[in-house]
Design an enzyme around this catalytic site. Structure first.
Site, PDB file in Angstrom:
ATOM      1  N   PRO A  89       0.818  -1.221   0.000  1.00  0.00           N
ATOM      2  CA  PRO A  89       0.000   0.000   0.000  1.00  0.00           C
ATOM      3  C   PRO A  89       0.852   1.271   0.000  1.00  0.00           C
ATOM      4  CG  PRO A  89      -0.738  -1.547   1.703  1.00  0.00           C
ATOM      5  CD  PRO A  89       0.572  -2.037   1.199  1.00  0.00           C
ATOM      6  N   GLU A 116       3.115  -8.266   8.824  1.00  0.00           N
ATOM      7  CA  GLU A 116       3.149  -6.797   8.859  1.00  0.00           C
ATOM      8  C   GLU A 116       3.988  -6.223   7.731  1.00  0.00           C
ATOM      9  OE1 GLU A 116       3.498  -3.921  12.410  1.00  0.00           O
ATOM     10  OE2 GLU A 116       3.638  -5.936  13.217  1.00  0.00           O
ATOM     11  N   ARG A 154      -1.582  -8.949 -20.855  1.00  0.00           N
ATOM     12  CA  ARG A 154      -2.497  -8.581 -21.949  1.00  0.00           C
ATOM     13  C   ARG A 154      -1.872  -7.639 -22.958  1.00  0.00           C
ATOM     14  NH1 ARG A 154      -7.637  -8.440 -21.190  1.00  0.00           N
ATOM     15  NH2 ARG A 154      -7.837  -6.454 -22.267  1.00  0.00           N
ATOM     16  N   ASP A 169      -8.070  -1.230 -28.755  1.00  0.00           N
ATOM     17  CA  ASP A 169      -7.540  -0.225 -29.667  1.00  0.00           C
ATOM     18  C   ASP A 169      -8.407   1.010 -29.765  1.00  0.00           C
ATOM     19  OD1 ASP A 169      -6.133  -2.588 -32.033  1.00  0.00           O
ATOM     20  OD2 ASP A 169      -5.408  -1.752 -30.154  1.00  0.00           O
TER      21      ASP A 169
END
Ligand code: 9WO
Length: 260
Positions: A89, A116, A154, A169
């Site tokens: 994070p 942690e 991808r 596209d």
């Protein structure tokens, strides 16, 4: 392209990468995903990979040495240099632009924390960049690693088939857009009439220029409504500004007219 994932749950990551587009790409030899478990590199009968945090407090911290050995083994499995990413994070937010940069590399090594987190000295010594997939806390970096693999895969040549690529596209590299791209337009399939509603007539008419215009208008309108920060209206081409104006006009007409 090669992905190495250092994780206490290599089976989980393998399963995530085993289905759909990414699974098919692996079967076709376009990319590979390899798991490395720091527990396999831990010493002693207990094979400890975590220990209590200096300074006290709850939770445990992943130790340097098992991770260092697992990363070294992963690096050594292929002569190409690996770009090392820690999922946390505290990282830089993942965007499609960052995904494109990652997809240009021949190798990614994804480091997944648990507990942690990871001893800061290991991160300073081994990690090239820290990436966050969003502002929420999970119980480990494995799901974010699977997200990175999916998003990056991808974009690699040959991974998507023609039908899958065509969709992308139409919007992805529009230079008129600000930080991101336009949101997608709505999609419909059979049946054309249903108790939940009818498919918009324009999509059934077969006028491909009209359909493209309608889809562009929907994409612009939905982006404006849902994610206005993605849209730099002043930078849009005149035709897009007209489409967005038409979308707004149709909206206020809908809101204003009483039902017959
Ligand atoms: C666990 C914990 C336990 C007690 C007190 C404080 C605590 N903080 C954490 C914690 O933040 N653990 C992280 C779990 C450590 C790094 C791996 N984990 C993780 C990664 N959670 N969420 C992510 C993540 C990664 C990328 N993008 C979004 C979330």
């Amino acid at each position: 392209m090669r992905f190495d994932v250092v994780t206490l749950f290599p089976e989980f990551v393998a399963a995530c990468a085993g289905f759909g587009v990414v699974g098919r790409a692996q079967e076709r030899g376009l990319l590979s995903v390899h798991g490395w478990n720091p527990r396999d590199y831990a010493e002693g009968n207990y094979r400890r990979v975590d220990d209590r945090p200096f300074g006290g407090g709850p939770g445990m911290v992943m130790m340097i040495e098992p991770l260092r050995a697992a990363i070294a083994a992963a690096r050594g499995a292929d002569p190409r240099p690996a770009h090392v990413v820690y999922l946390s994070p505290q990282g830089r937010p993942l965007t499609q632009a960052r995904v494109r940069e990652l997809a240009a590399r021949p190798r990614l090594l994804l480091l997944c924390g648990r507990y942690e987190g990871v001893d800061e000295r290991l991160l300073a010594a081994e990690v090239d960049e820290e990436i966050s997939i969003g502002d929420y806390v999970l119980s480990g970096g494995e799901l974010p690693a699977a997200v990175v693999i999916d998003a990056v895969a991808r974009l690699r040549e040959g991974v998507l088939n023609d039908a899958e690529s065509a969709v992308q596209d139409s919007f992805e590299d529009d230079p008129a857009l600000g930080p991101g791209r336009l949101l997608d337009c709505p999609h419909y399939t059979r049946p054309p009439q249903h108790p939940l509603g009818d498919v918009p007539a324009v999509l059934l008419g077969g006028n491909h220029a009209e359909i493209a215009r309608w889809r562009r208008m929907q994409a612009l309108g939905r982006t404006w409504q849902r994610r206005p920060e993605l849209l730099d209206e002043a930078a849009l081409p005149a035709e897009d500004r007209r489409l967005l104006e038409a979308y707004r006009a149709a909206l206020s007409a809908d809101a204003g007219d009483p039902e017959p």
